[in-house]
Design an enzyme around this catalytic site. Sequence first.
Site, short mmCIF file in Angstrom:
data_model
loop_
_atom_site.label_atom_id
_atom_site.label_comp_id
_atom_site.label_asym_id
_atom_site.label_seq_id
_atom_site.Cartn_x
_atom_site.Cartn_y
_atom_site.Cartn_z
N MET A 53 -4.42 9.84 1.54
CA MET A 53 -3.14 9.90 2.24
C MET A 53 -2.77 11.36 2.52
SD MET A 53 -0.89 6.72 0.92
CE MET A 53 -0.31 7.44 -0.59
N ALA A 93 -2.24 15.56 1.95
CA ALA A 93 -1.71 16.49 0.94
C ALA A 93 -2.84 16.75 -0.07
CB ALA A 93 -0.45 15.98 0.26
N LEU A 94 -3.95 17.19 0.50
CA LEU A 94 -5.19 17.26 -0.28
C LEU A 94 -5.14 18.30 -1.38
CD1 LEU A 94 -7.78 16.94 2.66
CD2 LEU A 94 -6.76 15.12 1.26
N HIS A 128 -9.04 15.32 -4.46
CA HIS A 128 -9.61 14.76 -3.23
C HIS A 128 -10.92 15.49 -2.87
CE1 HIS A 128 -5.14 14.09 -2.38
NE2 HIS A 128 -5.63 12.86 -2.35
N LYS A 161 -8.24 8.28 -11.19
CA LYS A 161 -6.80 8.53 -11.31
C LYS A 161 -6.01 7.25 -10.98
CE LYS A 161 -2.81 10.83 -10.66
NZ LYS A 161 -2.26 10.14 -9.53
N SER A 203 -2.24 15.49 -8.38
CA SER A 203 -1.64 14.44 -7.56
C SER A 203 -0.88 15.10 -6.41
CB SER A 203 -0.67 13.61 -8.40
OG SER A 203 0.20 12.87 -7.55
N ARG A 214 1.79 14.18 -5.36
CA ARG A 214 3.22 14.13 -5.70
C ARG A 214 3.65 15.27 -6.63
NH1 ARG A 214 2.08 8.49 -5.05
NH2 ARG A 214 3.60 7.53 -3.66
P1 AMP Z 1 -4.34 9.50 -2.39
O1 AMP Z 1 -4.35 10.50 -1.28
O2 AMP Z 1 -3.40 9.84 -3.50
O3 AMP Z 1 -4.22 8.09 -1.90
O4 AMP Z 1 -5.76 9.61 -3.06
C1 AMP Z 1 -6.94 9.43 -2.31
C2 AMP Z 1 -8.09 9.26 -3.27
O5 AMP Z 1 -8.20 10.41 -4.09
C3 AMP Z 1 -7.90 8.06 -4.19
O6 AMP Z 1 -9.14 7.41 -4.37
C4 AMP Z 1 -7.43 8.70 -5.47
O7 AMP Z 1 -7.73 7.96 -6.63
C5 AMP Z 1 -8.21 10.00 -5.44
N1 AMP Z 1 -7.54 10.99 -6.28
C6 AMP Z 1 -6.25 11.37 -6.24
N2 AMP Z 1 -5.99 12.26 -7.22
C7 AMP Z 1 -7.15 12.44 -7.89
C8 AMP Z 1 -7.53 13.23 -9.01
N3 AMP Z 1 -6.68 14.02 -9.64
N4 AMP Z 1 -8.82 13.15 -9.43
C9 AMP Z 1 -9.71 12.35 -8.81
N5 AMP Z 1 -9.40 11.58 -7.75
C10 AMP Z 1 -8.15 11.62 -7.29
#
Ligand code: AMP
Length: 271
Positions: A16, A18-19, A23, A135, A171, A173
């Site tokens: 989503m 906000a890398l 990510h 995560k 995260s 967030r």
């Molecule tokens: P998101 O953008 O939060 O939806 O995350 C996209 C992907 O990155 C998802 O598969 C998350 O589980 C993974 N992700 C987010 N934060 C982490 C982290 N700290 N370590 C590993 N993978 C992550």
Amino acid sequence: MPLKKAHQRIGFVPTMGALHKGHLALILKAKEICDVVVCSIFVNPTQFTDPKDLEKYPRPIQSDIQQLQNVGCDFLFMPSVLEMYPKPEKWQIALGNAEKVLEGAFRPGHYQGVTQIVKKLFDAVTPDIAFFGQKDYQQVLMIEKLIEKFKLPVQLFRHPTIRETDGLAMSSRNVHLSADERKRALVLSKALFFVQNHFEKYSIPQLLEKAATMIRNEEGVELEYFAICNGKTLMPIAKKSAATIVALIAAKVGATRLIDNVIIKEQTTSF
Ligand code: AMP
């Protein structure tokens, strides 16, 4: 897709945006074991249960593109909401009991939205391997179900959680945390690591009580759940005999809701 025809192994990292380094670790792993890597950035409205959370979700797209270029990601797929949802549609698939617990209990319908968008993204990208982070442990189980239900020709790679040096799980967030909240947020990983490190020493009720006390003692942190579960079913365990055991937490730190988990033991991994 010509890449498919050329038998290129397509790795896919849905995000989503906000890398952060979490990510990027998924993208680097995908580059290691695939021929081409696609990352998607899409803030999926159907998985948000709180409209304010959706509205304030960070969207630093220029910095995201820069980071993707820096790690050598081959393709960025960044569809609009209208492209993914041209008309209103219902999505309801049976994801089993694990859908309704933990995140599912606090964010009803969340995993319906997650599986809905992941199915659409898989259809568009046709990956051979999709990379998800530990995560979001429960999310990985739900994607496994999605793949199983539709018999999708996609392999799942679950990547370990990437943490800041002090233990906080990375995260998107975390940017919402003030400096003080950032310090207080450490109690989430501290409680998880405590349970992981003392798993043999205490009973499950004792571990739960000690973790809850740690969190209760941290001002400004409001615990939603702390659970020690069977890692396959996500049902709380009373005994330590399950082959896979995971401890999971969700808590609000100020106005920011954070989740984290640790795997205490696991029989096998998917890779
Ligand atoms: P998101 O953008 O939060 O939806 O995350 C996209 C992907 O990155 C998802 O598969 C998350 O589980 C993974 N992700 C987010 N934060 C982490 C982290 N700290 N370590 C590993 N993978 C992550």
